[in-house]
Design an enzyme around this catalytic site. Structure first.
Site, short mmCIF file in Angstrom:
data_model
loop_
_atom_site.label_atom_id
_atom_site.label_comp_id
_atom_site.label_asym_id
_atom_site.label_seq_id
_atom_site.Cartn_x
_atom_site.Cartn_y
_atom_site.Cartn_z
N HIS A 146 57.82 36.88 -91.03
CA HIS A 146 57.28 35.53 -90.85
C HIS A 146 58.09 34.75 -89.81
CE1 HIS A 146 53.99 34.89 -93.64
NE2 HIS A 146 54.68 35.34 -94.66
N GLY B 293 58.12 35.15 -102.52
CA GLY B 293 58.92 34.70 -101.39
C GLY B 293 58.14 33.71 -100.55
N HIS C 253 59.14 41.32 -95.33
CA HIS C 253 57.93 40.49 -95.20
C HIS C 253 58.30 39.08 -94.74
CE1 HIS C 253 53.85 39.10 -96.83
NE2 HIS C 253 54.49 37.96 -96.64
N GLU C 254 59.32 38.50 -95.38
CA GLU C 254 59.69 37.11 -95.04
C GLU C 254 60.35 37.04 -93.66
OE1 GLU C 254 58.29 35.00 -96.80
OE2 GLU C 254 57.90 36.25 -98.55
N GLN D 115 55.61 28.97 -93.15
CA GLN D 115 54.47 28.86 -94.07
C GLN D 115 54.26 27.43 -94.55
OE1 GLN D 115 55.81 32.45 -96.57
NE2 GLN D 115 53.58 32.53 -96.67
N CYS E 162 50.24 37.77 -99.46
CA CYS E 162 50.97 36.69 -98.80
C CYS E 162 50.30 35.38 -99.18
CB CYS E 162 50.91 36.91 -97.29
SG CYS E 162 51.71 35.62 -96.35
N LEU E 163 51.11 34.38 -99.50
CA LEU E 163 50.56 33.08 -99.88
C LEU E 163 49.75 32.46 -98.74
CD1 LEU E 163 53.59 31.56 -101.84
CD2 LEU E 163 51.50 32.54 -102.79
#
Ligand code: ZN
Length: 158
Positions: free
Chosen positions: A136, A46, A132-133, A51, A90-91
């Site tokens: 963000h 995701g 999670h997203e 991000q 997480c990226l």
């Protein structure tokens, strides 16, 4: 379409609340396409707009080969059920992973790229991913919710 630079922890974009998308236009479509490419190239499940430095409520989630990529614009989580603890990463936090408690089921109300409202319910990994997203978009990272960090072992499987 283009690959965008993924912002990493410490970048102020990751700690800001995002604003609603108001125009479902080409600019949004380009952002969605770029986010999808960027997520796939980075082997992510995701990606949220902050991000890549865009403070708007836009999320992409990879639902796997058969189901493609889910696009969520202005998502709101309307219902959650259960809870379980599993490892996530997480990226924007490269080289780390940690155990986080998340619901087993999460329902989200959102708009698609054309401004049509819809509802989606994700289970297990996808419930985790939705939460999670959406975090963000509120300027929150999983590292604030982590129970304990672990040594990541999934990187070698690529
Ligand atoms: Zn993340």
């Amino acid at each position: 379409m283009a690959i965008r630079k993924i912002r990493e922890i410490g970048d102020p974009c990751l700690n800001k609340k995002c604003r609603d998308v108001e125009n479902f236009d080409k600019k949004l479509h380009d952002l969605l396409d770029d986010m999808k490419d960027t997520m796939i190239k980075a082997n992510g499940v995701g990606l949220a707009a902050p991000q890549v430095g865009i403070l708007r409520k836009v999320v992409v989630i990879d639902l796997g080969e058969e189901n493609g990529v889910l696009e969520l614009i202005n998502p709101v989580i309307t219902h959650t059920e259960g809870s379980y603890t599993d490892v996530e990463g997480c990226l924007s936090v490269p080289g780390k992973a940690g155990e986080v408690e998340r619901p087993t089921k999460a329902t989200v109300k959102a708009f698609d790229r054309n401004g049509e409202e819809f509802e989606f319910t994700g289970e297990d990994l996808y419930a985790r991913c939705i939460c999670h997203e959406c975090d963000h978009l509120d300027g929150k990272l999983y590292v604030d919710k982590v129970i304990r960090f672990i040594e990541p072992d999934y990187e070698e499987e690529d």
